[in-house]
Design a protein around this motif. Structure first.
Motif, PDB file in Angstrom:
ATOM      1  N   ALA A   1       0.830  -1.203   0.000  1.00  0.00           N
ATOM      2  CA  ALA A   1       0.000   0.000   0.000  1.00  0.00           C
ATOM      3  C   ALA A   1       0.868   1.258   0.000  1.00  0.00           C
ATOM      4  O   ALA A   1       0.610   2.203  -0.746  1.00  0.00           O
ATOM      5  CB  ALA A   1      -0.939  -0.013   1.208  1.00  0.00           C
ATOM      6  N   LEU A   2       1.897   1.261   0.836  1.00  0.00           N
ATOM      7  CA  LEU A   2       2.781   2.423   0.887  1.00  0.00           C
ATOM      8  C   LEU A   2       3.485   2.620  -0.450  1.00  0.00           C
ATOM      9  O   LEU A   2       3.661   3.754  -0.912  1.00  0.00           O
ATOM     10  CB  LEU A   2       3.799   2.251   2.015  1.00  0.00           C
ATOM     11  CG  LEU A   2       3.230   2.218   3.448  1.00  0.00           C
ATOM     12  CD1 LEU A   2       4.356   1.966   4.455  1.00  0.00           C
ATOM     13  CD2 LEU A   2       2.511   3.511   3.774  1.00  0.00           C
ATOM     14  N   ALA A   3       3.884   1.516  -1.070  1.00  0.00           N
ATOM     15  CA  ALA A   3       4.544   1.605  -2.375  1.00  0.00           C
ATOM     16  C   ALA A   3       3.601   2.179  -3.431  1.00  0.00           C
ATOM     17  O   ALA A   3       4.054   2.829  -4.388  1.00  0.00           O
ATOM     18  CB  ALA A   3       5.048   0.235  -2.806  1.00  0.00           C
ATOM     19  N   ASP A   4       2.299   1.958  -3.257  1.00  0.00           N
ATOM     20  CA  ASP A   4       1.310   2.498  -4.196  1.00  0.00           C
ATOM     21  C   ASP A   4       0.998   3.966  -3.923  1.00  0.00           C
ATOM     22  O   ASP A   4       0.197   4.571  -4.633  1.00  0.00           O
ATOM     23  CB  ASP A   4       0.012   1.684  -4.122  1.00  0.00           C
ATOM     24  CG  ASP A   4       0.124   0.348  -4.839  1.00  0.00           C
ATOM     25  OD1 ASP A   4       1.120   0.145  -5.565  1.00  0.00           O
ATOM     26  OD2 ASP A   4      -0.778  -0.493  -4.672  1.00  0.00           O
ATOM     27  N   GLY A   5       1.582   4.516  -2.860  1.00  0.00           N
ATOM     28  CA  GLY A   5       1.351   5.921  -2.555  1.00  0.00           C
ATOM     29  C   GLY A   5       0.302   6.181  -1.503  1.00  0.00           C
ATOM     30  O   GLY A   5      -0.105   7.331  -1.286  1.00  0.00           O
ATOM     31  N   VAL A   6      -0.158   5.147  -0.818  1.00  0.00           N
ATOM     32  CA  VAL A   6      -1.135   5.311   0.255  1.00  0.00           C
ATOM     33  C   VAL A   6      -0.418   5.884   1.485  1.00  0.00           C
ATOM     34  O   VAL A   6       0.691   5.486   1.803  1.00  0.00           O
ATOM     35  CB  VAL A   6      -1.804   3.969   0.595  1.00  0.00           C
ATOM     36  CG1 VAL A   6      -2.718   4.095   1.808  1.00  0.00           C
ATOM     37  CG2 VAL A   6      -2.577   3.447  -0.616  1.00  0.00           C
ATOM     38  N   GLU A   7      -1.080   6.790   2.180  1.00  0.00           N
ATOM     39  CA  GLU A   7      -0.518   7.384   3.394  1.00  0.00           C
ATOM     40  C   GLU A   7      -1.124   6.696   4.613  1.00  0.00           C
ATOM     41  O   GLU A   7      -2.354   6.563   4.712  1.00  0.00           O
ATOM     42  CB  GLU A   7      -0.826   8.877   3.439  1.00  0.00           C
ATOM     43  CG  GLU A   7      -0.230   9.589   4.641  1.00  0.00           C
ATOM     44  CD  GLU A   7      -0.564  11.077   4.674  1.00  0.00           C
ATOM     45  OE1 GLU A   7      -0.273  11.735   5.692  1.00  0.00           O
ATOM     46  OE2 GLU A   7      -1.139  11.588   3.667  1.00  0.00           O
ATOM     47  N   PHE A   8      -0.279   6.257   5.529  1.00  0.00           N
ATOM     48  CA  PHE A   8      -0.758   5.578   6.738  1.00  0.00           C
ATOM     49  C   PHE A   8      -0.761   6.596   7.878  1.00  0.00           C
ATOM     50  O   PHE A   8       0.274   7.171   8.212  1.00  0.00           O
ATOM     51  CB  PHE A   8       0.141   4.397   7.089  1.00  0.00           C
ATOM     52  CG  PHE A   8      -0.416   3.512   8.174  1.00  0.00           C
ATOM     53  CD1 PHE A   8      -1.110   2.364   7.857  1.00  0.00           C
ATOM     54  CD2 PHE A   8      -0.251   3.836   9.511  1.00  0.00           C
ATOM     55  CE1 PHE A   8      -1.631   1.543   8.850  1.00  0.00           C
ATOM     56  CE2 PHE A   8      -0.770   3.021  10.509  1.00  0.00           C
ATOM     57  CZ  PHE A   8      -1.467   1.877  10.178  1.00  0.00           C
ATOM     58  N   MET A   9      -1.945   6.810   8.479  1.00  0.00           N
ATOM     59  CA  MET A   9      -2.083   7.780   9.564  1.00  0.00           C
ATOM     60  C   MET A   9      -2.489   7.032  10.828  1.00  0.00           C
ATOM     61  O   MET A   9      -3.639   6.632  10.993  1.00  0.00           O
ATOM     62  CB  MET A   9      -3.118   8.837   9.194  1.00  0.00           C
ATOM     63  CG  MET A   9      -2.807   9.549   7.876  1.00  0.00           C
ATOM     64  SD  MET A   9      -3.965  10.865   7.476  1.00  0.00           S
ATOM     65  CE  MET A   9      -3.454  12.109   8.656  1.00  0.00           C
ATOM     66  N   GLU A  10      -1.507   6.824  11.698  1.00  0.00           N
ATOM     67  CA  GLU A  10      -1.757   6.031  12.899  1.00  0.00           C
ATOM     68  C   GLU A  10      -2.201   6.924  14.060  1.00  0.00           C
ATOM     69  O   GLU A  10      -2.061   8.146  14.029  1.00  0.00           O
ATOM     70  CB  GLU A  10      -0.506   5.239  13.288  1.00  0.00           C
ATOM     71  CG  GLU A  10       0.701   6.090  13.587  1.00  0.00           C
ATOM     72  CD  GLU A  10       1.959   5.264  13.837  1.00  0.00           C
ATOM     73  OE1 GLU A  10       1.929   4.049  13.630  1.00  0.00           O
ATOM     74  OE2 GLU A  10       2.971   5.859  14.242  1.00  0.00           O
ATOM     75  N   LEU A  11      -2.750   6.266  15.084  1.00  0.00           N
ATOM     76  CA  LEU A  11      -3.192   6.934  16.309  1.00  0.00           C
ATOM     77  C   LEU A  11      -4.232   8.029  16.043  1.00  0.00           C
ATOM     78  O   LEU A  11      -4.204   9.102  16.634  1.00  0.00           O
ATOM     79  CB  LEU A  11      -1.989   7.499  17.076  1.00  0.00           C
ATOM     80  CG  LEU A  11      -1.031   6.443  17.662  1.00  0.00           C
ATOM     81  CD1 LEU A  11       0.200   7.102  18.241  1.00  0.00           C
ATOM     82  CD2 LEU A  11      -1.741   5.599  18.721  1.00  0.00           C
ATOM     83  N   LEU A  12      -5.176   7.702  15.148  1.00  0.00           N
ATOM     84  CA  LEU A  12      -6.306   8.580  14.883  1.00  0.00           C
ATOM     85  C   LEU A  12      -7.597   7.763  14.950  1.00  0.00           C
ATOM     86  O   LEU A  12      -7.699   6.711  14.325  1.00  0.00           O
ATOM     87  CB  LEU A  12      -6.197   9.235  13.506  1.00  0.00           C
ATOM     88  CG  LEU A  12      -5.055  10.235  13.274  1.00  0.00           C
ATOM     89  CD1 LEU A  12      -5.127  10.788  11.857  1.00  0.00           C
ATOM     90  CD2 LEU A  12      -5.094  11.357  14.296  1.00  0.00           C
ATOM     91  N   ALA A  13      -8.574   8.257  15.715  1.00  0.00           N
ATOM     92  CA  ALA A  13      -9.864   7.584  15.835  1.00  0.00           C
ATOM     93  C   ALA A  13     -10.938   8.465  15.199  1.00  0.00           C
ATOM     94  O   ALA A  13     -11.195   9.584  15.684  1.00  0.00           O
ATOM     95  CB  ALA A  13     -10.195   7.327  17.301  1.00  0.00           C
ATOM     96  N   PRO A  14     -11.587   8.027  14.104  1.00  0.00           N
ATOM     97  CA  PRO A  14     -12.576   8.858  13.400  1.00  0.00           C
ATOM     98  C   PRO A  14     -13.774   9.200  14.290  1.00  0.00           C
ATOM     99  O   PRO A  14     -14.245   8.372  15.082  1.00  0.00           O
ATOM    100  CB  PRO A  14     -13.003   7.980  12.232  1.00  0.00           C
ATOM    101  CG  PRO A  14     -11.899   6.969  12.078  1.00  0.00           C
ATOM    102  CD  PRO A  14     -11.367   6.738  13.449  1.00  0.00           C
ATOM    103  N   VAL A  15     -14.255  10.437  14.127  1.00  0.00           N
ATOM    104  CA  VAL A  15     -15.396  10.910  14.909  1.00  0.00           C
ATOM    105  C   VAL A  15     -16.565  11.279  14.003  1.00  0.00           C
ATOM    106  O   VAL A  15     -17.682  10.817  14.188  1.00  0.00           O
ATOM    107  CB  VAL A  15     -14.991  12.127  15.779  1.00  0.00           C
ATOM    108  CG1 VAL A  15     -16.208  12.669  16.528  1.00  0.00           C
ATOM    109  CG2 VAL A  15     -13.890  11.747  16.749  1.00  0.00           C
ATOM    110  N   SER A  16     -16.315  12.142  13.007  1.00  0.00           N
ATOM    111  CA  SER A  16     -17.421  12.606  12.163  1.00  0.00           C
ATOM    112  C   SER A  16     -16.894  13.087  10.820  1.00  0.00           C
ATOM    113  O   SER A  16     -15.722  13.452  10.694  1.00  0.00           O
ATOM    114  CB  SER A  16     -18.189  13.732  12.860  1.00  0.00           C
ATOM    115  OG  SER A  16     -17.337  14.860  13.073  1.00  0.00           O
TER     116      SER A  16
END
Length: 999
Positions: free
Chosen positions: A717-732
């Motif tokens: 995924a990273l090689a495809d250009g996807v950005e990994f954003m850790e330690l985030l919990a979606p709210v709205s």
């Protein structure tokens, strides 16, 4: 068990060497003996070394046999284990046991020889004498082609003490010592045991064992004391001198930042040692003064980089509060210190190196001008001393040139590589952790942990052996005995078997289990399928089974049952078979042709299929005459991220649409995928390929290290250009922005797991589309209609649902799971319905060619493009990992007449309970140093131990303890009451391995 090591008399030592070499073709277990390139020997200290590496001052240079093992494996520079005024019982009392764990980075809580100083001296002299005899007798190199380097610490007063001073003087000239006389007398009295050693050679062995020394600086040693010691060793003892430097010279802030950058943020330490240790501002002028001092006396001066690194015990790694770290985590720190010193001194200050050296970097270190190089951590791992045999091959083209300086350009290049090379980064993929349950058996312990780690107990070693030999039809036949979907699992299986693979201690990838499965499937499918189809039509059962769902679980059930002669029909709601794999997983992950092949395979025995046939009632199927109904409908209901505002798209719905009708998608410019499993990775990679999408971000409330996805899927995924954003919990989600709580990891709980906690802060992430890839659910309506009780997640109690004739398999039984787990359910259903036996090839795992696997030991995959195909070590036939990793050679594998497997004997007198063998033993609670049949050299040692074991008595009988009971037996008497394997093993030691007995 006593942790007291018993030094072996020189006569026994040499008898062991000569007899083992003659009868086994090895020396102290080292089979890959190295003949060095004599012409390329390098000058050092007015001596020479045929290879520029060897064991570091540590567990691999504590006893004579350790040094001999390293020598025959190709080492030619030996940094002897440190001696100090505190020794023997006094020091042993300060060392908590076990004291070594080298699974990944290495930790230890011991620092100098546990022998008394005179004993240590005797060990080194015996090793020196023995290596000369071995060099000549077996032609392994020139007798003067190796160097012993002393190591002493840690204060001047202790170094000046009578016993340490006697040690130093004795190493400078051993001719007047009792141990020298012992060695010489034995050699002269036993010339008839040699072909190439005569009296003149024995008399010519130099009594100067060492003329060089490394000053070991314990953490906290003041700079003026370090200089006083070095000055004393140079001016009073006239020794070529190295000073061992600590990584703390880099400063706390740099070390903390560098380890964090490389993913080792879990390694805990404070600034205490950095403040107390030698500082850079003090070190530079000191080294300048010592360079001048040695130059005036015609001696060499250098620095040893580096000492181990003190860190806190936080995860119960060792039974101490503080421990010393070494290995690959130390490499980037050490090479940065080497770069700084090279720059400061214009490459003229000699560097002796130790700090994460391996086959992968040792030649580049030498080419940069950094040598000699010593190893500890690397040879404490599986393969052990024989890793040195491979390393020696890196130096078969030396040109004999003296040290000409260190290249700043070359060192800088190595340092830069250390920041990006996966070898020095903390992998999200963890090293083998899933062990075989229970303790290691007393006998017959060899097992294949990969099989235990596999949900279907695939006969992995057997099919890998067939692939290795090019027997692809045999390999595929072995695979499909237990695995109905070889193409699918050969492509997308998360290979839990790899979590137990001992080969992963060699290379991160481990054995090529999954790739070999796919290769066998593709190579042999066209041959095997017609043979299976020829068996179609046989009916050997009064059962008639309906399978609801044509995904992996349903297909596998149909395959296993129809092969057993049970009529089977599959009812599939969609227009084709394959389930999630067919309809959801993108083509770039698995080709449709591979899915088609497995569908054909599963239908080979005449399975009937009805497509576009949604089943609404189990009872209705039973009314049609089906004796059994297997529910295998998957987990297709959408999960939810629980957004307080805004719409989210279901990941399965998205992936199915992307695969069948990508033109219908309108995702906008910014896609956010919530989740971190393999399905989330698929969704992110598919979204990245969609028209109009500019950015794809993965949002996850934990860290990369805690994500459920395979690391390789994240890498893709990273090689495809996807950005990994850790330690985030979606709210709205509102106005194209996804609001997320910023999380942090809390303190570890009792299990060591750190749960995410909100920091109270929020961030927004651009989001035109949010895809939810968490918590897919089960549609429980079929179960409920059939009267099956389910839990709150819609799952039945197991494959047997509690309602007669109703079964469950796959995701609709477990919740979202893996294909191989679905196959495991299918096998369980087949056993229950038709008593299907899957053990046809089980014995093939035990019938492997032992010698071929022994030949692979210690050989890392230096060039992956040209490595052996499977890399399997054949653990089921020959494990011996506890023998590999024991620095003292206290675990010995022997052949026993009449017993199929090798047996492992533990030699009590050679063990100090370091515990390293327990780290690598494939059994969960295995401690070979306590659990294996133990050979005792004395009655006192036997009584001081609780190990099951034996001791030879004067009359030829044996004192044997089993289950706490000691008895005297004649092992030639088959009715003596011992288990047969134990009796035969003791007899084999007596008859074929008599050198293991030391009086």
């Amino acid at each position: 068990m006593s942790d007291i090591m018993r030094p072996i008399p020189f006569s026994n030592l040499m008898d062991w060497v000569l007899t083992e070499h003659e009868t086994q073709g090895s020396i102290f277990g080292v089979r890959k003996m190295v003949t060095a390139n004599k012409e390329g020997a390098l000058p050092i200290f007015d001596e020479k070394i045929e290879t520029p590496f060897g064991p570091a001052a540590g567990p691999n240079t504590q006893l004579a046999q350790n040094i001999i093992a390293a020598y025959v494996a190709g080492s030619r520079f030996f940094e002897l284990k440190t001696v100090q005024i505190m020794d023997g019982e006094e020091l042993s009392a300060c060392v908590n046991k076990p004291c070594i764990t080298a699974a990944d980075e290495c930790y230890n809580c011991e620092w100098s020889t546990e022998l008394e100083v005179p004993q240590a001296y005797a060990e080194y002299v015996k090793a020196w004498f023995a290596c000369h005899l071995i060099a000549r007798e077996y032609g392994l190199g020139e007798p003067d082609g190796f160097v012993f380097n002393m190591s002493v610490g840690y204060d001047l007063e202790g170094i000046k003490s009578p016993k340490v001073d006697a040690y130093i003087e004795g190493m400078k000239d051993a001719s007047g010592s009792e141990v020298w006389a012992e060695c010489r007398a034995w050699a002269l009295a036993n010339l008839d045991r040699f072909e190439h050693v005569d009296a003149d050679f024995v008399d010519a062995i130099p009594a100067r064992v060492s003329n060089s020394i490394t000053e070991s600086t314990l953490h906290g040693c003041p700079p003026d004391e370090i200089e006083r010691i070095a000055t004393y060793l140079i001016t009073e003892k006239n020794l070529n001198t190295y000073i061992k430097c600590n990584p703390t010279l880099l400063g706390y802030d740099f070390a903390r930042a560098r380890l964090d950058e490389l993913g080792f943020d879990y390694i805990a330490f404070d600034d205490k040692h950095f403040l107390e240790d030698l500082q850079w501002a003090d070190a530079v002028p000191m080294f300048e003064r010592l360079i001048k001092l040695t130059s005036e006396r015609g001696l060499d001066f250098g620095v040893k980089l580096t000492n181990t690194f003190p860190v806190d015990v936080t995860r119960g790694e060792l039974p101490s509060d503080e421990m010393y770290m070494s290995g690959r985590t130390l490499f980037s720190l050490t090479i940065e210190l080497a770069r700084r010193i090279t720059e400061q001194f214009d490459g003229r200050l000699r560097i002796s190196y130790s700090g994460g050296a391996t086959i992968y970097n040792i030649r580049s270190l030498y080419d940069a001008g950094i040598w000699p190089i010593t190893l500890a951590t690397d040879v404490l791992k599986p393969g052990g001393y024989e890793r040195m045999s491979q390393i020696a091959g890196e130096f078969d083209n030396l040109d004999g040139r003296a040290f000409e300086g260190v290249s700043l350009e070359a060192v800088t290049k190595i340092q830069a590589d250390s920041l990006v090379n996966p070898l020095y980064r903390n992998p999200l993929r963890k090293l083998p952790s899933a062990k075989v349950p229970g303790g290691v058996p007393l006998t017959d312990c060899f097992t294949a942990p990969c099989r235990t780690g596999c949900p279907i107990s695939q006969d992995i070693p057997a099919y890998l052996a067939a692939v290795e030999e090019g027997r692809f039809e045999d390999a595929l036949s072995i695979i499909i005995e237990r695995n109905a979907l070889p193409h699918i699992t050969g492509t997308i299986c998360p290979h839990p078997c790899g979590k137990s693979c001992e080969r992963a201690f060699y290379e991160p990838e481990g054995a090529q289990i999954r790739a070999s499965k796919l290769r066998a499937a593709r190579e042999a499918f066209a041959t095997v399928l017609p043979k299976l189809q020829a068996q179609a039509g046989k009916v050997a059962s009064d059962k008639n089974v309906a399978v609801v769902g044509g995904g992996p679980a349903g297909l596998a059930v149909a395959f296993f049952l129809s092969r057993a002669g049970v009529p089977v029909i599959i009812f599939e709601a969609k227009d084709s078979l394959g389930g999630i794999v067919r309809h959801v997983i993108p083509e770039f992950r698995i080709a449709s042709a591979d899915i088609d092949a497995d569908v054909e395979l599963c239908r080979a025995f005449g399975v009937e299929v009805k497509l576009n046939a949604r089943v609404e009632s189990v009872d209705a199927l039973k009314a049609e005459g089906y004796t059994d109904v297997v529910v295998a409908t998957g987990a297709w209901l959408p999960g939810s991220a629980g957004l307080a505002e805004g719409a989210e798209m279901d990941v399965l719905e998205f992936l199915e649409a992307a695969k069948k009708a990508p033109e219908t998608l309108n995702l906008g410019t910014d896609v956010v995928v919530i989740g971190a499993g393999n399905t989330a990775m698929d969704a992110a990679r598919v979204a990245k390929r969609a028209d109009g999408v500019e950015n794809v971000r993965l949002v996850y409330r934990r860290t990369k290290a805690q994500m459920p996805a395979d690391e390789e899927e994240l890498d893709f995924a990273l090689a495809d250009g996807v950005e990994f954003m850790e330690l985030l919990a979606p709210v709205s989600l509102a106005d194209g922005q996804l609001t997320c709580n910023v999380m942090k990891l809390g303190e570890p709980d009792a299990s060591g797991r750190r749960a995410p906690e909100s920091t109270g802060e929020t961030v927004t992430v651009p989001a035109t589309t949010v895809i939810c890839a968490v918590g897919e659910r089960i549609d429980a309506s079929l179960y409920e209609g059939a009267g099956v009780e389910v839990d709150r997640r819609g799952r039945p109690a197991g494959v047997a649902t509690g309602v007669e004739g109703v079964w469950a398999a796959g995701d609709c039984r477990r919740g979202p799971a893996t294909v191989v787990e679905a196959i495991a359910d299918a096998a369980e259903v087949a056993r229950a319905i038709a008593n299907v036996d899957f053990n046809h090839y089980a014995d093939a795992n035990e019938q492997l060619d032992v010698e071929s696997y022994i030949g692979k030991k210690g050989s890392l995959c230096r060039d992956k493009a040209n490595c052996m195909h499977t890399r399997c070590l054949g653990c089921a036939a020959v494990c011996e990992v506890c023998c590999d990793v024991c620095p003292n050679r206290a675990n010995v594998a022997i052949e026993v007449p009449g017993v199929e497997k090798h047996q492992v004997i533990h030699v009590d007198g050679m063990c100090n309970e370091c515990g390293n063998c327990a780290v690598f033993c494939p059994y969960e609670t295995g401690r070979p140093y306590k659990d294996k049949l133990t050979l005792f050299w004395s009655g006192d040692d036997m009584l001081a131990s609780e190990n099951d074991g034996f001791m030879r008595l004067a009359d030829g009988k044996f004192s044997v303890r089993l289950a706490g009971e000691i008895r005297v037996v004649d092992v030639d008497d088959a009715s003596c009451g011992l288990p047969e394997t134990v009796r035969r093993t003791i007899a084999a030691v007596r008859d074929s391995y008599g050198y293991l007995f030391v009086e």
